[in-house]
Design a protein around this motif. Structure first.
Motif, mmCIF file in Angstrom:
data_model
loop_
_atom_site.group_PDB
_atom_site.id
_atom_site.type_symbol
_atom_site.label_atom_id
_atom_site.label_comp_id
_atom_site.label_asym_id
_atom_site.label_seq_id
_atom_site.Cartn_x
_atom_site.Cartn_y
_atom_site.Cartn_z
ATOM 1 N N THR A 935 10.194 0.234 18.316
ATOM 2 C CA THR A 935 10.137 1.575 17.729
ATOM 3 C C THR A 935 8.734 2.149 17.683
ATOM 4 O O THR A 935 8.570 3.359 17.613
ATOM 5 N N ILE A 945 12.792 -3.707 15.765
ATOM 6 C CA ILE A 945 13.947 -3.658 14.875
ATOM 7 C C ILE A 945 15.137 -4.207 15.634
ATOM 8 O O ILE A 945 15.174 -4.160 16.872
ATOM 9 N N TRP A 946 16.120 -4.752 14.883
ATOM 10 C CA TRP A 946 17.323 -5.285 15.496
ATOM 11 C C TRP A 946 18.454 -5.219 14.470
ATOM 12 O O TRP A 946 18.257 -4.890 13.289
ATOM 13 N N THR A 947 19.643 -5.558 14.938
ATOM 14 C CA THR A 947 20.838 -5.545 14.092
ATOM 15 C C THR A 947 21.267 -6.972 13.806
ATOM 16 O O THR A 947 21.242 -7.831 14.698
ATOM 17 N N THR A 984 14.319 -9.852 6.759
ATOM 18 C CA THR A 984 14.508 -8.455 7.157
ATOM 19 C C THR A 984 14.798 -8.382 8.655
ATOM 20 O O THR A 984 14.542 -9.320 9.411
ATOM 21 N N THR A 985 15.321 -7.222 9.066
ATOM 22 C CA THR A 985 15.667 -7.008 10.485
ATOM 23 C C THR A 985 14.627 -6.143 11.174
ATOM 24 O O THR A 985 14.950 -5.366 12.077
ATOM 25 N N SER A 986 13.400 -6.242 10.759
ATOM 26 C CA SER A 986 12.293 -5.558 11.424
ATOM 27 C C SER A 986 11.056 -6.419 11.280
ATOM 28 O O SER A 986 10.934 -7.191 10.309
ATOM 29 N N SER A 988 6.593 -6.529 12.497
ATOM 30 C CA SER A 988 5.425 -5.945 13.160
ATOM 31 C C SER A 988 4.609 -7.068 13.771
ATOM 32 O O SER A 988 4.092 -7.928 13.045
#
Length: 1353
Positions: A935, A945-947, A984-986, A988
């Motif tokens: 992103t 990011i992912w699901t 979390t699904t994000s 950095s």
């Protein structure tokens, strides 16, 4: 023009340069090119300097050799040193090189600088024949360079044939058949100097330095043989080489003079060889390829070369994983294969062969962008224009051409020798005619010997003539390869030995038997004609095939005919052979066999089978590899045992074809002669002496023999006996009580080559200094001491004893008798697996066992949230192993565990608790994450990011955390970005390399394990999202005027992503070095510290990145206050007008924006007024001049900086004198003054710059006054307010205030009255603002004629 001036100071002593050198300097200053340099030879003999600039600043100088290195002649194995002293400012950088190889070996070559003496030193250690070479010392600074060469000669270098071949192989050349052939040296000795290079190329010899040295030795040897008295040798043509006559003596003198050439002539000869005719027949071509394709560059040379240098983007390429360098068998076609091309591989690639080179560009096209998926396609090889078949065809044609040239040289040499031989025979007959009887016998003997040698020579020549066409081709069409054995036989046949009578008879029989064959193998003079064959007769179904075998082995040749009733004959090298002890000839129907029972080296050669006029040929190559005798080999393989400090000897005998390369190895590492190693080598045996062997020398000893036919190896073992090392600790107490202490230890790591016989023990009570010998045990590493006092502490010393002596002592820690010593805590338990009814644990033993062995373990458990620990096992049921399965658990509850160790003293400390674990069945790993994407990205980080994966009971459980992994595009290993799972699904990712390419993947994890990784489809660039370059400053100036001497500063602000490449150009060429360019992330600045008039021009900035390119240009005008115009002249052609002309200002040629202003002074009004401005020519016509008045005019020069001083004209007109008024009435006479319109001064062609004014004028007469109309492109302009039109006293003028492209076209003026009509036309062209022509490019006449911004009259 260049003007010679007188100089003073340090540069006044330098030699003046010619006009050509000054032109080179001027060319460098104008174009910025540094490739044009000036070379000269300095006063120091042998040193050459190169100057980069003619005018060197005061106090600076180019490198010069104050003291150059001197040539040296040293003995082999000694030490050589070269010293040079170099001066120059700035201080030059000095480097050493050699002609035939690198000097990178630190154990051989060492270069250093002595600051005390200022000497640059090159040291060469242990000089051998391969270091005999020409060495170059090169000194470089920013104003020039200097170099000189020096020779190193090794006096005791071996020159036998074996070393000669070895040195040729070390210089990366191939050993060819004709190198040691007598024909090669005869051709060189009798050929001219210009033919040397072609002869060497034809025989495949490339080491020219070695050939020159050996050629000198051949000449000296030939001269010595010619001066020996009483010795006569016949050469191949039957002439006496050493005939004692006057002409022969003169030839000897010439030969000696040739051998005594000076070094300068030798250097010249070497230079001629280096500047050879080697060139490229086909050069490498530009290649366009797709990403991940293979690319092949190919070139064809005019002469064979075993190796060329390939370079890519300025770097030398080596054969490896990325690049594959190959060469064809005829050494003419060279290829470079680049595997899996990437965008980083694009650039210029070059092929360098000697002093010539060729280059081509590689373009790599990318079919997909960063965001698209990578397509897995099959890799293909991209070629340049042309095919391999075309290259092979060109190479074969060039090879045939080289062979024809070589044949012409050999033919000329043979003809020359034949002519000399006939002259020698005539001289011999004249000398022998003085004696009758003896003369007849001598003549008869000489004639018989000459006939034999002549026939042998003819046979050799005929074989050579037919080699190319028929020698390697049999009747079945199979092409055969020549062998080394045949080459050796040709060498032996050409050595000029006098044959025996048997050999002569054999030659005659062979000549009779093979006369038809020899006749049929002559060179074809024209194309072959097809024969119509009605009956093929007997022919070969299967021909002979080449056979390669070794000495004393059996070799077999067989062929098959189409008929079983046909007999045949076998030949070897043209001589018929029959069955005997060595050869067995059999015939099984149509199959004919020749068996060599026990092969010998002399049986190598060409074998032919003839039957019914048909023949087939094949080669038998008998190799003689190195071999060992079985008994000697068995004795050598027996291990050799010596004591430390003694010498070890290995000796072995062998047989094989010489020369044999002998290599000794110890534990796989090659041994060389040194202080502790001596190697003796001979043709049949070798001896290895290892002096003062040490224990570390124990290992495998291997000898490796190698020659041209194969290799052999033999292995032995060296055992060096020594004292053992000390026993290994720490000692472990197995039992400690009030009555005894029992402990054990480990044997020595190295027993010294002998088994341990016993251990000697000593004891010391803690607090005392004396040691007491207590026991000597057999070779078992344990002991029980029963003579102890309760509660006392003891230390023990242990020595190991072997047949070679005793070891050093090993001292134990303190041991206490009968005192409790509890063990330390074990490691925390680890959970191996967990289920609903059972939890499996494991742990490590404690580091401190308390001086005794561990009896067992006690395990405790505790529920989460509780403070009560419960024992899992009882004291009577100790856990013996370091693992246990806990079954007393409740499903779904969470537990932690701890463990303690028990020894003879009791229970020790508990370990730290384990991690909490649920009592439940194992979970299944989660599924792959979905929707992985980037992103946000920058030069140092990117955001992912992912699901979350789906939860499918029984198939995949819920994910508890995630791991993010990355790897660079050029790496194969993944690195994890987070050490603990994230929930979390994000994420950095930070710490990236700017513009780096990274592969990214995410792994989901839970208690059941990790999922399969989800990877991005394409790699990610560490850069922001692509943004096309855009200039942000809307107030940037496109035109800047600067006074000379003031600094120029142009700042441009922009936005771009990724970071763009910035290029500044001045008039479409790179800016000069004196211009400073400063770039940052969002701006770029151009700075000229002190501007000059030559800095004027259009400066353009190009901002380019992956998203696009943007450019902006600014015109910089560097000028100064203009100088005034020249003298002003006045001329009157039309009444009421005055034409003002003046000489141009000196600045007009340097400033194309310079213009003029004209002012007028009317003496009646006493005031100056401007009558014309912005004039770009040197003439103006002033109107409204009244008769009887006096006028004066001033002309000013103007530019962007200001106005100059004026140039004033002389006074025009005279003051009208008052006269007495007299009225007279003349006789009235009627006169008709009417006339049709006519143009006195027509319109002229105009060319005006864009944005400037244009003034058109003409003069017309007519009575009555004509009506004047202006037209542009046949459209009337009289009513157009954009044009200022006037008509004063017949002078018609029109002013276009602001000229633009729309004003281009045809302009016409018509004058019409009652008597007629006249027309005059012209054209107007508008020059662009950026392509304005400079006045300095036009002559003054062209400027006055073509500029025409205002009327000339």
């Amino acid at each position: 023009m260049w003007k010679r001036t007188k100089t003073t100071g340090p540069s006044a002593n330098r030699k003046s340069f010619s006009i050509v050198h000054r032109y080179i300097q001027h060319f460098n200053e104008v174009s910025g090119n540094k490739s044009a340099v000036i070379r000269r030879r300095t006063g120091n003999q042998g040193a050459i300097t190169t100057r980069y600039e003619v005018n060197i600043p005061e106090g600076k100088s180019i490198p010069e050799f104050k003291c150059k290195p001197t040539p040296m002649t040293v003995k082999e194995g000694k030490y050589a040193v070269f010293k040079a002293v170099v001066k120059g400012d700035p201080k030059p950088e000095v480097s050493w090189r050699r002609a035939k190889g690198p000097i990178s070996k630190k154990d051989k070559f060492k270069s250093k600088y002595d600051e005390s003496t200022g000497e640059h030193i090159l040291e060469i250690y242990n000089v051998c024949a391969s270091e005999e070479d020409t060495y170059k010392c090169c000194a470089v600074n920013e104003y020039g360079k200097a170099f000189c060469t020096v020779a190193l000669t090794v006096s005791d270098a071996q020159t036998n044939v074996a070393d000669f071949r070895k040195m040729l192989r070390q210089s990366h050349t191939e050993e060819v058949e004709g190198e040691a052939d007598k024909r090669f040296w005869d051709a060189l000795l009798n050929a001219e100097r210009k033919d040397y290079q072609r002869i060497c190329a034809a025989f495949g010899v490339t080491d020219l330095d070695m050939i020159f040295k050996k050629l000198d030795d051949k000449r000296r040897e030939k001269a010595q043989n010619m001066h020996k008295d009483g010795v006569s040798s016949l050469d191949e043509d039957g002439t006496d080489k050493n005939s004692l006559n006057v002409s022969g003596r003169m030839n000897d003198v010439k030969e000696i003079d040739l051998l005594n050439q000076t070094d300068e002539e030798a250097d010249l000869l070497f230079t001629e060889f280096k500047l050879s005719s080697l060139d490229f027949l086909i050069r490498i071509q530009e290649v366009k390829a797709h990403e991940r394709d293979d690319v092949l560059f190919e070139c064809v040379l005019t002469h064979p070369l075993p190796r060329i240098t390939w370079m890519g983007k300025g770097n030398v390429l080596e054969d490896g994983r990325k690049y594959t360098i190959t060469v064809s068998h005829h050494k003419l076609i060279h290829r470079l294969l680049i595997k899996e091309c990437m965008p980083l591989d694009k650039g210029i690639y070059s092929a360098v062969a000697g002093i010539i080179s060729c280059s081509a560009r590689l373009l790599v096209e990318t079919e997909y962008g960063p965001g698209s998926a990578v397509k897995k396609t099959a890799r293909k090889t991209t070629l340049a224009v042309g095919s391999r078949a075309d290259l092979e065809k060109v190479a074969r044609e060039q090879q045939m051409k080289n062979r024809e040239e070589m044949e012409e040289i050999l033919a000329s040499v043979k003809a020359k020798k034949s002519h000399e031989g006939r002259q020698g025979q005539l001289r011999d007959k004249a000398m022998l005619s003085t004696t009758e009887t003896d003369g007849e016998r001598t003549a008869t003997a000489e004639c018989s010997v000459s006939g034999v040698c002549g026939s042998d020579s003819d046979e050799l020549v005929s074989d050579e003539e037919t080699t190319e066409s028929d020698e390697n081709e049999d009747s079945t069409g199979n092409v055969k390869q020549s062998s080394r054995r045949r080459s050796q036989k040709l060498q032996k046949a050409g050595k000029g030995k006098r044959p025996s009578p048997k050999d002569c008879n054999g030659c005659d029989e062979s000549k009779d038997a093979t006369s038809s064959v020899t006749h049929s193998r002559r060179k074809r003079q024209g194309p072959l004609l097809e024969d119509v064959v009605i009956d093929p007769g007997v022919h070969f179904i299967c021909g002979l095939s080449d056979v390669s075998t070794t000495v004393n082995e059996t070799a077999e040749l067989s062929c098959k005919l189409s008929s079983e009733d046909c007999e045949g004959t076998w030949f070897r090298d043209g001589k018929m052979i029959s069955s005997d002890d060595n050869f067995t000839i059999t015939n099984d129907g149509a199959i004919h066999k020749l068996v060599i029972n026990k092969c010998k080296e002399e049986y190598s050669g060409k074998y032919r089978f003839e039957a019914d006029g048909r023949k087939t040929e094949a080669m038998i190559i008998i190799k003689d590899p190195p071999r060992f005798d079985s008994e000697i080999l068995h004795a050598f393989t027996e291990p050799v045992a010596v004591k430390v400090g003694h010498n070890a000897i290995f000796k072995v005998h062998f047989v094989g074809y010489e020369p044999i390369k002998i290599q000794w190895y110890k534990e796989g590492e090659e041994l060389q002669d040194g202080t502790n190693t001596k190697i003796e080598k001979s043709g049949s045996h070798s001896r290895l002496l290892l002096i003062r062997c040490q224990r570390k020398d124990t290992g495998e000893i291997k000898i490796k023999l190698k020659n041209e036919d194969g290799f052999a190896e033999a292995t032995s073992h060296l055992i060096v006996l020594d004292k053992p090392t000390s026993p290994l600790g720490p000692a472990e107490v197995t039992q400690s009580s009030a009555m005894c202490i029992e402990f054990r230890w480990r044997p020595p790591k190295d027993d010294g080559g002998s088994p341990v016989i016993s251990y000697m023990l000593e004891r010391r009570q803690v607090g005392r200094n004396t040691w007491k010998k207590i026991a000597e045990t057999p070779g078992v590493p344990n002991y029980m001491d029963s003579d102890v006092d309760h509660g006392r502490k003891y230390c023990y010393r242990i020595r190991a004893a072997t047949a070679e002596g005793s070891s050093e002592v090993m001292e134990t820690d303190e041991m206490q008798a009968g005192t409790l010593a509890f063990p330390g805590p074990p490691a925390p338990p680890e959970v191996v697996s967990a289920h609903d009814t059972c939890i499996n644990l494991s742990w490590d033993a404690p580091g401190n066992r308390g001086g005794s062995h561990i009896l067992g373990y006690i395990l405790e458990k505790r529920k989460k949230g509780s403070n009560l620990w419960t024992v899992v096992n009882n004291m009577n049921e100790l856990i013996k192993e370091k693992n246990y399965a806990v079954t007393d658990v409740v499903s779904g509850m969470e537990y932690e565990f701890r463990v303690t160790a028990i020894n003879l003293s009791g229970v020790g400390e508990f370990s730290s608790p384990s991690e909490f674990v649920f009592a439940r069945d194992p979970k299944t790993p989660p599924g792959k994450v979905t929707g992985l994407k980037v992103t946000e990205s920058s030069y140092s980080h990117l955001v992912l990011i992912w699901t979350k994966p789906e939860d499918k009971p029984g198939i995949q459980d819920e994910a508890k955390g995630y791991f993010v992994e990355i790897r660079q595009a050029e790496c194969i290993e993944w690195s994890r970005c987070n050490t603990t799972p994230i929930i979390t699904t994000s994420f950095s990712v930070k710490g990236l390399k700017s513009m780096g390419m990274y592969w990214v993947r995410v792994i989901a994890t839970n208690d059941g394990g990790a999922s399969s990784p989800e990877e991005l489809a394409n790699y990610v660039h560490a850069m922001p999202s692509p943004v096309r370059p855009k200039f942000t400053d809307k107030k940037m100036k496109s035109f800047v005027v600067v006074r000379a001497g003031i600094s120029v500063r142009i700042t441009v602000n922009f936005e771009a992503s990724p970071r763009p490449d910035i290029t500044w150009l001045k008039d479409n060429v790179p800016v000069a070095k004196r211009v400073t360019i400063s770039n940052s992330d969002g701006s770029s600045q151009l700075l000229i510290p002190s501007s000059e008039r030559s800095d004027s021009g259009i400066y353009s900035i190009f901002v380019k990145n992956l998203a696009g390119q943007e450019t902006f240009s600014t015109e910089v005008r560097v000028t100064d206050d203009p100088k005034p115009p020249g003298p002003v002249e006045l001329e009157g052609n039309v009444p009421g007008t005055v034409t003002v002309t003046w000489e141009p200002s000196p600045d007009e040629k340097r400033d194309d924006r310079l213009h003029y202003t004209v002012s007028k002074l009317d003496f009646a009004k006493r005031s100056w007024s401007t009558v014309a401005d912005r004039l770009f020519n040197n003439k103006f016509t002033v109107c409204n001049i009244m008769l009887g008045r006096q006028y004066s005019f001033r002309v000013y020069a103007k530019n962007d900086m200001g106005i100059s001083a004026h140039s004033e004209s002389p006074t025009w007109g005279t003051e009208k004198k008052k006269e007495r008024f007299v009225v007279s009435q003349p006789t009235r006479k009627d006169c008709d003054l009417r006339c049709a319109p006519a143009f006195i001064v027509p319109l002229k062609r105009h060319t005006a710059p864009k944005g400037y004014g244009c003034y058109m004028s003409c003069a017309v007469k007519g009575n009555p006054t004509p009506r004047v109309t202006w037209y542009r492109n046949h459209i009337s302009l009289n009513t157009n307010t954009n044009y200022c039109i006037s008509n004063t006293c017949g002078v018609c003028s029109m002013l276009i205030v602001n000229v633009g492209p729309r004003d281009t076209g045809e302009y016409a003026v018509t004058a019409e009255n009652a008597l007629g009509r006249a027309e005059c036309s012209t054209s107007l062209s508008v020059r662009g603002e950026r392509n304005r022509c400079k006045r300095s490019d036009l002559t003054e006449e062209e400027v006055l004629k073509n500029s025409g911004f205002f009327p000339a009259d």
